[in-house]
Design an enzyme around this catalytic site. Structure first.
Site, PDB file in Angstrom:
ATOM      1  N   ARG A  81       0.832  -1.212   0.000  1.00 18.65           N
ATOM      2  CA  ARG A  81       0.000   0.000   0.000  1.00 18.65           C
ATOM      3  C   ARG A  81       0.861   1.255   0.000  1.00 18.65           C
ATOM      4  NH1 ARG A  81      -4.550   0.232   4.528  1.00 18.65           N
ATOM      5  NH2 ARG A  81      -2.725   0.792   5.778  1.00 18.65           N
ATOM      6  N   LYS A 183      -2.694   6.554   1.350  1.00 20.26           N
ATOM      7  CA  LYS A 183      -2.407   7.103   2.672  1.00 20.26           C
ATOM      8  C   LYS A 183      -1.402   8.241   2.497  1.00 20.26           C
ATOM      9  CE  LYS A 183      -2.111   4.666   7.010  1.00 20.26           C
ATOM     10  NZ  LYS A 183      -3.297   5.196   7.673  1.00 20.26           N
ATOM     11  N   GLU A 219     -16.064   6.235   4.652  1.00 20.50           N
ATOM     12  CA  GLU A 219     -15.322   5.772   5.828  1.00 20.50           C
ATOM     13  C   GLU A 219     -15.249   6.912   6.825  1.00 20.50           C
ATOM     14  OE1 GLU A 219     -11.164   4.916   5.075  1.00 20.50           O
ATOM     15  OE2 GLU A 219     -11.005   6.510   3.608  1.00 20.50           O
TER      16      GLU A 219
HETATM   17  N1  PLP Z   1      -9.143   4.448   6.623  1.00 24.12           N
HETATM   18  C1  PLP Z   1      -8.307   5.443   6.952  1.00 24.12           C
HETATM   19  C2  PLP Z   1      -8.599   6.805   6.444  1.00 24.12           C
HETATM   20  C3  PLP Z   1      -7.184   5.194   7.763  1.00 24.12           C
HETATM   21  O1  PLP Z   1      -6.359   6.170   8.109  1.00 24.12           O
HETATM   22  C4  PLP Z   1      -6.952   3.874   8.220  1.00 24.12           C
HETATM   23  C5  PLP Z   1      -5.778   3.564   9.027  1.00 24.12           C
HETATM   24  O2  PLP Z   1      -4.801   3.094   8.565  1.00 24.12           O
HETATM   25  C6  PLP Z   1      -7.855   2.876   7.851  1.00 24.12           C
HETATM   26  C7  PLP Z   1      -8.938   3.195   7.055  1.00 24.12           C
HETATM   27  C8  PLP Z   1      -7.658   1.463   8.291  1.00 24.12           C
HETATM   28  O3  PLP Z   1      -6.659   0.820   7.549  1.00 24.12           O
HETATM   29  P1  PLP Z   1      -5.812  -0.363   8.160  1.00 24.12           P
HETATM   30  O4  PLP Z   1      -6.786  -1.393   8.600  1.00 24.12           O
HETATM   31  O5  PLP Z   1      -4.983  -0.820   7.039  1.00 24.12           O
HETATM   32  O6  PLP Z   1      -5.045   0.212   9.286  1.00 24.12           O
HETATM   33  C1  COI Z   2      -3.884   3.605  11.417  1.00 22.74           C
HETATM   34  O1  COI Z   2      -4.834   2.985  11.892  1.00 22.74           O
HETATM   35  O2  COI Z   2      -2.751   3.116  11.306  1.00 22.74           O
HETATM   36  C2  COI Z   2      -4.042   4.989  10.981  1.00 22.74           C
HETATM   37  O3  COI Z   2      -3.249   5.416  10.210  1.00 22.74           O
HETATM   38  C3  COI Z   2      -5.185   5.755  11.511  1.00 22.74           C
HETATM   39  C4  COI Z   2      -4.792   7.074  12.080  1.00 22.74           C
HETATM   40  C5  COI Z   2      -3.898   6.966  13.277  1.00 22.74           C
HETATM   41  C6  COI Z   2      -4.261   8.000  11.053  1.00 22.74           C
END
Ligand code: PLP
Ligand code: COI
Length: 341
Positions: A81, A183, A219
């Site tokens: 990612r 991200k 989201e």
């Molecule tokens: N959506 C956003 C905007 C986020 O910042 C995060 C955090 O990483 C997620 C979703 C969840 O992603 P993950 O499960 O890969 O941490």
């Molecule tokens: C994560 O869950 O790793 C995120 O990036 C969410 C937030 C802390 C930005």
């Protein structure tokens, strides 16, 4: 020796740890990188990251398992990612195998900060990269820095597993030009106004709707949504403009393969929300945080699971996912990267 930290009372904050990994990209190549002591970053006043927000990041966690190992969860997906995010901002990709190696090295160098099993805390790992040299015309940098630091953290939402209240947000989160699925720092910068406004009004988070029609659920600022139907299915929004959450992708497998649930990954209309039995936010930081109530401009949608505790199906998903992460339940092949035996 484990640090003398009050693990059980940690919030989601930054604490400086001993070492961080740094690698520099210059003249078209990444150097071999190293662990360093200095937590400060020095760069040109005109660095591309400072002027044009050319920065992307990742987030994952390391856990102490029941039998005392230190592991992390699916770091290869974070590597992939970050590579996608980098490509979208015209940054060089940090090789995915080297990403995983850098995460392992950083955790190994900070083992004393990995919270003990059962403490409720985990080690949050933050890989990131940014354009570093001076750029004044709008164009990508030529020099980049990739870094990984880590910091012990507790629950993302105050109150731990207590259900939270979120509101439907009138602002769009993602910066323009279809960057919502990556991200990038700029997307989070664009959400700061909305999150402060939500907190000021007593809400824990924002629910973003699709920008084009404002009829579909996207989201929150830092997590994807999961919903449970009254007949026990997992429903989770599909959209090209949300972050492809690794937790959500993992939960879809957990629901189907471990819990025998039906899973629907599809567009979710805001109008459907009143019919769901349970709602939660999922992500690395959020883990699974139950949502008790959604407020749409004064109109409340209250989930039958209530405001006191996590709904029963959400709880099963939570117990199975964290069981896999903490070594109580056997993980699917390739999900767990052992850092310390
Ligand atoms: N959506 C956003 C905007 C986020 O910042 C995060 C955090 O990483 C997620 C979703 C969840 O992603 P993950 O499960 O890969 O941490
Ligand atoms: C994560 O869950 O790793 C995120 O990036 C969410 C937030 C802390 C930005």
């Amino acid at each position: 020796m484990s640090k003398n930290i009050d693990w059980s009372n940690l919030g989601f904050g930054y604490m400086e740890t001993d070492k961080r990994f740094v690698s520099n990209f210059k003249d078209g190549a990444w150097d071999e990188g190293a662990l360093i002591d200095d937590p400060m970053v020095t760069m040109s006043e005109c660095a591309c990251v400072l002027q044009y927000a050319q920065t992307v990041f990742e987030g994952l966690k390391a856990y102490t398992t029941e039998d005392g190992k230190v592991v992390c969860f699916r770091p290869d997906l974070n590597a992939a990612r970050l590579a996608d995010s980098a490509r979208r901002l015209k940054m060089p990709v940090f090789p995915e195998d080297r990403f995983v190696e850098a995460v392992v090295k950083t955790v190994e160098a900070n083992l004393d900060y990995v919270p003990p099993y059962g403490s409720g805390a985990t080690l949050y790992i933050r890989p990131y990269m940014y354009g570093k040299n001076a750029v004044i015309g709008v164009k990508p940098a030529d020099e980049y820095e990739f870094r990984v630091f880590c910091t012990p953290v507790g629950p993302y939402f105050k109150g731990g597993a207590k259900p939270i209240t979120i509101r439907v947000c009138d602002y769009d989160r993602a910066a323009p030009h279809g960057t919502g699925h990556i991200k990038a720092g700029l997307n989070y910068a664009m959400s700061l106004y909305a999150i402060v406004d939500a907190h000021n009004q007593g809400y824990d988070e924002n629910m973003y709707l699709d920008a084009a029609t404002r009829t579909k659920v996207e989201e929150t600022g830092g997590a994807n949504f999961i919903f449970i139907t009254k007949d026990g299915k997992l429903v989770t929004p599909k959209s090209d403009s949300i972050l492809p959450s690794i937790t959500r992708r993992s939960l879809m497998v957990v629901a189907e393969k471990y819990l025998g649930m039906e899973v629907e990954h599809r567009e979710v209309y805001f109008d459907e929300l009143k019919d769901f039995a349970e709602c939660g936010l999922c992500g690395t930081a959020a883990v699974i945080s139950p949502v008790g109530k959604i407020v749409d401009h004064g109109k409340e949608i209250c989930f039958p699971s209530g405001m006191d505790e996590m709904g029963p199906v959400t709880k099963k998903l939570y117990d199975t996912l964290t069981g896999i992460q903490m070594g109580r339940i056997e993980a699917p092949e390739g999900w767990i990267k052992v850092i310390k035996e």
